[in-house]
Scaffold this motif. Structure first.
Motif, PDB file in Angstrom:
ATOM      1  N   TRP A   6       1.789   2.406  -3.482  1.00  0.00           N
ATOM      2  CA  TRP A   6       0.740   3.029  -4.283  1.00  0.00           C
ATOM      3  C   TRP A   6       0.318   4.391  -3.761  1.00  0.00           C
ATOM      4  CZ3 TRP A   6      -0.451   1.333  -8.934  1.00  0.00           C
ATOM      5  CH2 TRP A   6      -0.186   0.009  -9.249  1.00  0.00           C
ATOM      6  N   ALA A   7       0.488   4.636  -2.474  1.00  0.00           N
ATOM      7  CA  ALA A   7       0.044   5.896  -1.869  1.00  0.00           C
ATOM      8  C   ALA A   7       1.138   6.949  -1.991  1.00  0.00           C
ATOM      9  CB  ALA A   7      -0.311   5.671  -0.405  1.00  0.00           C
TER      10      ALA A   7
ATOM     11  N   THR B 181       0.836  -1.202   0.000  1.00  0.00           N
ATOM     12  CA  THR B 181       0.000   0.000   0.000  1.00  0.00           C
ATOM     13  C   THR B 181       0.869   1.249   0.000  1.00  0.00           C
ATOM     14  OG1 THR B 181      -1.717  -1.207   1.176  1.00  0.00           O
ATOM     15  CG2 THR B 181      -1.861   1.170   1.223  1.00  0.00           C
TER      16      THR B 181
ATOM     17  N   HIS C 222       0.860  10.180  -0.771  1.00  0.00           N
ATOM     18  CA  HIS C 222       0.884  10.964   0.459  1.00  0.00           C
ATOM     19  C   HIS C 222       0.396  10.108   1.623  1.00  0.00           C
ATOM     20  CE1 HIS C 222       1.632  14.538  -1.898  1.00  0.00           C
ATOM     21  NE2 HIS C 222       0.602  14.219  -2.676  1.00  0.00           N
TER      22      HIS C 222
ATOM     23  N   HIS D 222      -1.782  10.792   3.975  1.00  0.00           N
ATOM     24  CA  HIS D 222      -3.221  10.770   4.214  1.00  0.00           C
ATOM     25  C   HIS D 222      -3.916   9.761   3.292  1.00  0.00           C
ATOM     26  CE1 HIS D 222      -3.022  13.737   0.927  1.00  0.00           C
ATOM     27  NE2 HIS D 222      -4.271  13.403   0.658  1.00  0.00           N
ATOM     28  N   LEU D 223      -3.363   9.529   2.118  1.00  0.00           N
ATOM     29  CA  LEU D 223      -3.896   8.491   1.231  1.00  0.00           C
ATOM     30  C   LEU D 223      -3.557   7.102   1.764  1.00  0.00           C
ATOM     31  CD1 LEU D 223      -2.900  10.056  -2.196  1.00  0.00           C
ATOM     32  CD2 LEU D 223      -5.143  10.097  -1.093  1.00  0.00           C
TER      33      LEU D 223
ATOM     34  N   ARG E 214      -5.874   6.074   4.712  1.00  0.00           N
ATOM     35  CA  ARG E 214      -7.200   5.627   4.261  1.00  0.00           C
ATOM     36  C   ARG E 214      -7.116   4.217   3.668  1.00  0.00           C
ATOM     37  NH1 ARG E 214      -8.800   9.031  -0.122  1.00  0.00           N
ATOM     38  NH2 ARG E 214      -7.908   7.400  -1.393  1.00  0.00           N
ATOM     39  N   ASP E 215      -6.110   3.977   2.820  1.00  0.00           N
ATOM     40  CA  ASP E 215      -5.958   2.659   2.205  1.00  0.00           C
ATOM     41  C   ASP E 215      -5.636   1.591   3.251  1.00  0.00           C
ATOM     42  OD1 ASP E 215      -6.440   3.854  -0.210  1.00  0.00           O
ATOM     43  OD2 ASP E 215      -4.323   3.893  -0.832  1.00  0.00           O
TER      44      ASP E 215
END
Length: 115
Positions: free
Chosen positions: A32-33, A29, A35, A37-38, A41-42
């Motif tokens: 792929w993120a 994860t 930032h 904050h992303l 959430r993931d």
């Protein structure tokens, strides 16, 4: 007695596979993120997926869920994962290798020895 021992051994192996799968998916994860904050959430969504099947009891069902999870993880692997720069495969790995044997480096920066 052996039936319960084999059951406990199989459950322990399944728990280990789930733990490894969760850690791999969580690290994936991060690839792929962009930032944090992303990522948060993931990561929360990923945890909800794992928690949804936390109370499943059947050994064959658990094995099937693990295999499905591993297949989905392999399907969504990042083509260019993030590598820490100083780790093997990183951009700084062995950038400044040690000098070969027999070469001496003197760090006196132009200071002369006065006798």
């Amino acid at each position: 007695m052996s039936a319960s021992a084999s059951y406990l051994a199989r459950r322990a192996a399944q728990k280990e596979r789930v733990r490894i799968l969760y850690r791999r998916a969580l690290k994936e994860t991060l690839n792929w993120a962009v930032h944090r904050h992303l990522f948060y959430r993931d990561a929360s969504d990923l945890r909800e997926k794992f928690d949804a099947n936390k109370n499943v009891e059947g050994l064959e069902t658990i094995d099937r869920l693990i295999e499905d999870g591993e297949a989905e993880h392999n399907k969504w692997r990042h083509p260019d994962p993030y590598i820490v720069p100083w780790a093997p495969g990183g951009s700084k790995f062995t950038r400044n290798p040690p000098p070969p044997p027999g070469i001496e480096i003197v760090y006196n920066y132009g200071q002369e020895d006065h006798i």
